[in-house]
Design an enzyme around this catalytic site. Structure first.
Site, PDB file in Angstrom:
ATOM      1  CB  CYS A 189      -0.995   0.034   1.159  1.00 53.05           C
ATOM      2  SG  CYS A 189      -2.135   1.446   1.220  1.00 53.05           S
ATOM      3  CG  ASP A 247      -0.654   4.092   5.210  1.00 51.67           C
ATOM      4  OD1 ASP A 247       0.219   4.454   6.070  1.00 51.67           O
ATOM      5  OD2 ASP A 247      -1.990   3.921   5.625  1.00 51.67           O
ATOM      6  NE  ARG A 292      -0.723   4.884   8.734  1.00 54.85           N
ATOM      7  CZ  ARG A 292      -2.230   4.686   9.165  1.00 54.85           C
ATOM      8  NH1 ARG A 292      -2.421   4.857  10.002  1.00 54.85           N
ATOM      9  NH2 ARG A 292      -2.931   4.282   7.929  1.00 54.85           N
ATOM     10  CG  HIS A 313      -1.730  -1.333   6.048  1.00 53.92           C
ATOM     11  ND1 HIS A 313      -2.526  -0.125   6.871  1.00 53.92           N
ATOM     12  CD2 HIS A 313      -2.073  -0.825   4.669  1.00 53.92           C
ATOM     13  CE1 HIS A 313      -2.796   0.747   5.953  1.00 53.92           C
ATOM     14  NE2 HIS A 313      -2.540   0.563   4.478  1.00 53.92           N
ATOM     15  CB  CYS A 337      -5.827  -0.640   4.274  1.00 52.09           C
ATOM     16  SG  CYS A 337      -5.431  -0.147   2.949  1.00 52.09           S
TER      17      CYS A 337
HETATM   18 CO    CO Z   1      -3.596   1.179   2.982  1.00 52.80          CO
END
Ligand code: CO
Length: 211
Positions: free
Chosen positions: A42, A44, A46, A98, A101
């Site tokens: 992803c 993302d 993090r 994750h 998400c």
């Molecule tokens: Co995500």
């Protein structure tokens, strides 16, 4: 632009630290990359792949998009996969989702976000496929987290169904496709036990016969 100055300051310190640790580091980096793993994760912020699994630059080939989706006709993702498998000859493809998400959560909701809603439609389709299982989960967070796992499962299958992976197996090239999930709560990865290493593990519908 203070943030840019910080980036460049950090970069100089990082480059110096790498050279101090290994004087030949950048000479090696200039040579051919030899990653054994393609990470599909992803976007993302993090989830920095190298950091999570302790790999140095040069050791992981990466494709990221919102909610780690592998679409059969996404030329961007397929090009990364083809280059990784055919040219770099990676041994492992990891689809890593994750919990928590935002893309998956949005796919369970009805709030319009713009163009991204079309991308998230792929995850909505997975939600529809597993509707009965998902509506049986009362807790909204738990339901979204289960869809995160089901999404990884679907994307592992989508990787395996590509001509790229099936051609590699037909050539006898060793290649394993894995499904992992990362928890933002404790920083730990979990293997979802979805490893696929041979076409015999695929449903007959998606299997291509040897020519
Ligand atoms: Co995500």
């Amino acid at each position: 632009m203070r943030i840019l100055k910080e980036c460049f300051d950090h970069n100089r310190a990082w480059a110096a630290a790498q050279t101090a640790r290994d004087p030949g580091f950048f000479d090696k980096l200039q040579g051919a990359q030899r990653p054994d793993l393609l990470w599909i994760g992803c976007s993302d912020s993090r989830l920095p792949p190298n950091e999570i699994i302790g790999r140095l630059p040069g050791e992981v080939f990466v494709h990221r998009n919102v909610a780690n989706v592998v679409v059969h006709t996404d030329v961007n993702c397929l090009s990364v996969l083809q280059f990784a498998v055919d040219v770099l000859q990676v041994k492992h493809v990891v689809v890593c989702g994750h919990y928590g998400c935002g893309g998956v959560r949005a796919a369970l909701e009805h709030r319009p976000l713009g163009l991204i809603d079309n991308w998230l439609r792929h995850i909505k389709d997975i939600g529809a496929k597993y509707r009965d299982e998902l509506i049986a989960i009362d807790d909204r967070t738990a339901r979204a987290d289960r869809l995160c796992e089901l999404n990884v499962r679907q994307q592992v299958a989508n990787v395996c169904h590509t001509t790229i992976v099936q051609d590699a197996w037909r050539r006898g090239q060793p290649l394993s496709v894995h499904g992992w999930i990362f928890s933002l709560a404790d920083g730990l990865l979990r293997d979802l036990g979805l490893c696929v290493e041979a076409p015999e593990q695929l449903p007959a519908l998606y299997r291509m016969d040897a020519i």
